[in-house]
Design a protein around this motif. Structure first.
Motif, PDB file in Angstrom:
ATOM      1  N   UNK A 175       0.830  -1.205   0.000  1.00 22.75           N
ATOM      2  CA  UNK A 175       0.000   0.000   0.000  1.00 22.75           C
ATOM      3  C   UNK A 175       0.866   1.257   0.000  1.00 22.75           C
ATOM      4  N   UNK A 176       2.001   1.202   0.711  1.00 24.05           N
ATOM      5  CA  UNK A 176       2.916   2.339   0.739  1.00 24.05           C
ATOM      6  C   UNK A 176       3.500   2.593  -0.654  1.00 24.05           C
ATOM      7  N   UNK A 177       3.892   1.492  -1.322  1.00 27.44           N
ATOM      8  CA  UNK A 177       4.447   1.645  -2.674  1.00 27.44           C
ATOM      9  C   UNK A 177       3.410   2.246  -3.623  1.00 27.44           C
ATOM     10  N   UNK A 178       2.192   1.772  -3.541  1.00 23.96           N
ATOM     11  CA  UNK A 178       1.146   2.301  -4.410  1.00 23.96           C
ATOM     12  C   UNK A 178       0.901   3.787  -4.123  1.00 23.96           C
ATOM     13  N   UNK A 237       6.515  -6.776 -13.850  1.00 23.55           N
ATOM     14  CA  UNK A 237       7.021  -5.862 -14.874  1.00 23.55           C
ATOM     15  C   UNK A 237       6.618  -4.413 -14.610  1.00 23.55           C
ATOM     16  N   UNK A 238       5.942  -4.163 -13.500  1.00 25.51           N
ATOM     17  CA  UNK A 238       5.591  -2.804 -13.094  1.00 25.51           C
ATOM     18  C   UNK A 238       6.648  -2.332 -12.081  1.00 25.51           C
ATOM     19  N   UNK A 239       6.889  -1.039 -12.040  1.00 21.76           N
ATOM     20  CA  UNK A 239       7.958  -0.555 -11.167  1.00 21.76           C
ATOM     21  C   UNK A 239       7.554   0.720 -10.440  1.00 21.76           C
ATOM     22  N   UNK A 240       8.350   1.054  -9.437  1.00 26.01           N
ATOM     23  CA  UNK A 240       8.203   2.294  -8.701  1.00 26.01           C
ATOM     24  C   UNK A 240       9.596   2.828  -8.373  1.00 26.01           C
ATOM     25  N   UNK A 261      16.127   5.109  -7.890  1.00 29.06           N
ATOM     26  CA  UNK A 261      16.263   3.885  -8.672  1.00 29.06           C
ATOM     27  C   UNK A 261      14.892   3.221  -8.822  1.00 29.06           C
ATOM     28  N   UNK A 262      14.696   2.562  -9.972  1.00 33.52           N
ATOM     29  CA  UNK A 262      13.446   1.870 -10.241  1.00 33.52           C
ATOM     30  C   UNK A 262      13.489   0.467  -9.616  1.00 33.52           C
ATOM     31  N   UNK A 263      12.409   0.111  -8.895  1.00 30.59           N
ATOM     32  CA  UNK A 263      12.287  -1.184  -8.227  1.00 30.59           C
ATOM     33  C   UNK A 263      11.006  -1.876  -8.699  1.00 30.59           C
ATOM     34  N   UNK A 264      11.001  -3.228  -8.711  1.00 28.09           N
ATOM     35  CA  UNK A 264       9.762  -3.932  -9.067  1.00 28.09           C
ATOM     36  C   UNK A 264       8.649  -3.567  -8.082  1.00 28.09           C
ATOM     37  N   UNK A 265       7.456  -3.371  -8.604  1.00 28.45           N
ATOM     38  CA  UNK A 265       6.342  -3.016  -7.725  1.00 28.45           C
ATOM     39  C   UNK A 265       6.036  -4.155  -6.749  1.00 28.45           C
ATOM     40  N   UNK A 266       6.181  -5.390  -7.202  1.00 29.96           N
ATOM     41  CA  UNK A 266       6.039  -6.574  -6.341  1.00 29.96           C
ATOM     42  C   UNK A 266       7.294  -7.418  -6.460  1.00 29.96           C
ATOM     43  N   UNK A 267       7.834  -7.852  -5.317  1.00 25.18           N
ATOM     44  CA  UNK A 267       9.024  -8.708  -5.336  1.00 25.18           C
ATOM     45  C   UNK A 267       8.631 -10.131  -5.718  1.00 25.18           C
ATOM     46  N   UNK A 268       9.647 -10.937  -6.054  1.00 24.35           N
ATOM     47  CA  UNK A 268       9.383 -12.343  -6.408  1.00 24.35           C
ATOM     48  C   UNK A 268       8.699 -13.076  -5.255  1.00 24.35           C
ATOM     49  N   UNK A 269       9.160 -12.807  -4.009  1.00 27.30           N
ATOM     50  CA  UNK A 269       8.561 -13.482  -2.853  1.00 27.30           C
ATOM     51  C   UNK A 269       7.106 -13.069  -2.670  1.00 27.30           C
ATOM     52  N   UNK A 270       6.830 -11.805  -2.863  1.00 27.75           N
ATOM     53  CA  UNK A 270       5.442 -11.328  -2.723  1.00 27.75           C
ATOM     54  C   UNK A 270       4.549 -11.933  -3.805  1.00 27.75           C
TER      55      UNK A 270
END
Length: 526
Positions: A294-297, A367-370, A375-384
């Motif tokens: 929610x914080x990332x969004x 494939x979405x990022x924030x 630096x650009x990071x994946x919106x969702x990690x592999x673990x998530x």
């Protein structure tokens, strides 16, 4: 040695043998009193127990008056207790049995009506009311192995064998009664110790089950409900007199063994991490990580807003109208972002079946990022993503392995206990409730022929309780019709015992359980 003495000694031996074999405490008390009456030819007698500062009548017998009170006779003793002490704290030496207790000695009275040492007012009132004459008394304290008095054996009116008249208790009868009282006290103490140990063991078993239930609010009653449902299923099998189950019979000892196994069936969960047992959502670890998403969004939302504002400022600088500069695209992107977050929140709750297309939608977020720290990071990690795409429930593969491991721990724990003979099957019963009839269960992959009916009964109970449970965070408790449909399917696929399932249905075990534990909305099958 005269014949009368020989007869008394033979009766003493016979009674001693019988006392050693008896396990029921009420029957023991009756046998003690009946045996003393036979040896001394007493017309009546009372066996008293010591409880706190009072002497209570446990059993009262009288041949001539036809009185049989207490014990297994089913008629309670309503006569008042005898106080051991008066209100001022002084010992009560006015009653025969209380005096026998305080002085720790046998009291032999030949004629109560001519005795000045004790208060027989109550006895005389009883005699007057019942047209009886209480004459001779013999009160013998019963001492345990530690020397404590645990009861008083009192006999009334010895009967002369030659003329059937009341006489005093002779010295030989007194000594033999004392021997019987001593032997009986030891046997009674042994039985009390056995009962106390059994009660303590059962309390410890329930303590473990309660501790496990209290580890998680989502399985808070499981360890209490499964034993009860297991007994219902097993009783249904016991009551079936046809087909495969026609020869299955349980004794009371068998029932107790199965009950203990039921209480211990999940004891291995005491070693299961709370983070796994209590995982209420797919992203939960110590906390629910949905907050991080929610914080990332929110950051993405603000970045979008900042980008829009920059675009509007640039439009103003160029003499254009700000509202026309990217507003529609911003609002559309914002709506899409809110919809995506709502979808992730829903996916995080866990369901009984997540469609493949929903799983693919989650994977697309990779494939979405924030932007974080430039630096650009994946919106969702592999673990998530791995956790959010769990197809059923809230546990991922590794967590499912950990939770399944509880049965290995259960078996290991129970096999370390040296169970007595009457409980030797507890590890097998408790350790088999996740096995399936076709060998695809765990932990041992047993087939139906390798499992006892008791273990198979617990397997059905464990499944049905889980289906109807209202405590799971990702589902509502299923109705009876839904649960029975799933059970039927499991019977047809050879996952549960078909004969036990039939008994479960025929004898409406599901209904009896539901009326006790389920909510009204679940009771949609008679």
């Amino acid at each position: 040695m005269d014949n009368h003495l020989i007869s008394q000694l033979e009766k003493l031996i016979d009674i001693g043998i019988a006392l050693s074999a008896e396990q029921d405490s009420s029957r023991l008390l009756e046998m003690i009193l009946q045996g003393a009456k036979q040896i001394t030819r007493a017309d009546g007698g009372t066996l008293y127990s010591i409880e706190g500062n009072a002497i209570k009548m446990a059993i009262v017998l009288s041949d001539s008056l036809g009185i049989n009170l207490g014990g297994s006779f089913g008629v309670p003793v309503t006569m008042p207790d005898i106080p051991l002490y008066f209100e001022d704290g002084a010992p009560n030496l006015k009653n025969v049995v209380s005096c026998s207790f305080h002085h720790n000695k046998t009291i032999n009275i030949a004629d109560a009506y001519h005795n000045q040492d004790f208060d027989f007012a109550g006895t005389k009132a009883f005699d007057l009311q019942n047209q009886y004459h209480s004459k001779s008394f013999l009160a013998v304290p019963m001492r345990n192995h530690e020397g404590d008095i645990i009861g008083i054996l009192q006999l009334i009116n010895a009967i002369n064998a030659s003329d059937n008249k009341v006489m005093g208790f002779d010295e030989i009868s007194q000594h033999i009664t004392e021997a019987l009282a001593s032997q009986a006290a030891i046997v009674l103490t042994k039985q009390c110790l056995i009962d106390d140990l059994a009660n303590m063991f059962e309390s410890l078993v329930q303590l473990i089950a309660t501790a496990i239930d209290n580890k998680s609010p989502h399985t808070g009653e499981h360890c209490r409900r499964v034993p009860e449902l297991t007994m219902m299923v097993a009783e249904a099998a016991h009551n079936t007199r046809h087909g495969y189950l026609r020869d299955f019979v349980m004794t009371d000892a068998d029932r107790y063994e199965l009950k203990i196994a039921g209480w211990l069936h999940d004891c291995g969960k005491i070693a299961t991490p709370e983070s796994v047992i209590d995982k209420a959502t797919k992203l939960q670890t110590i906390v629910d990580r949905i907050v991080l998403l929610e914080t990332r969004f929110e950051v993405v939302r603000r970045d979008m807003e900042i980008a829009l504002l920059k675009q509007q400022i640039q439009a103003l600088e160029q003499g254009q109208t700000p509202e026309s500069a990217g507003t529609q695209a911003y609002l559309a992107a914002l709506a899409e972002l809110d919809e995506d977050l709502a979808f992730i929140r829903q996916a995080n709750k866990g369901v009984e079946f997540m469609p493949p297309e929903d799983q693919e939608r989650i994977r697309a977020f990779k494939h979405r990022s924030w932007r974080l720290g430039g630096e650009m990071q994946p919106l969702l990690s592999d673990d998530e993503i791995d956790n959010l795409t769990i197809a059923k429930g809230t546990l991922n593969a590794e967590e499912r392995r950990i939770i399944n491991q509880h049965i290995d721990v259960t078996i290991a724990m129970l096999e370390k206990i040296t169970f007595p003979k009457h409980l030797q099957h507890v590890p097998e019963y408790a350790g088999g409730h996740h096995e399936k009839m076709d060998g695809t269960g765990y932990p041992k992959g047993l087939y139906r022929s390798q499992m006892s009916i008791q273990a198979r009964s617990m397997a059905i109970a464990d499944i049905f309780e889980a289906l109807t449970s209202k405590d799971r965070p990702y589902k509502q408790g299923k109705t009876l019709s839904e649960s029975l449909a799933i059970l039927k399917k499991m019977k047809e696929t050879n996952h549960i015992d078909p004969d036990l399932y039939d008994a479960f249905i025929e004898q409406k075990v599901y209904r009896h359980y539901a009326e006790k534990f389920l909510d009204d909305y679940q009771l949609d099958v008679e």
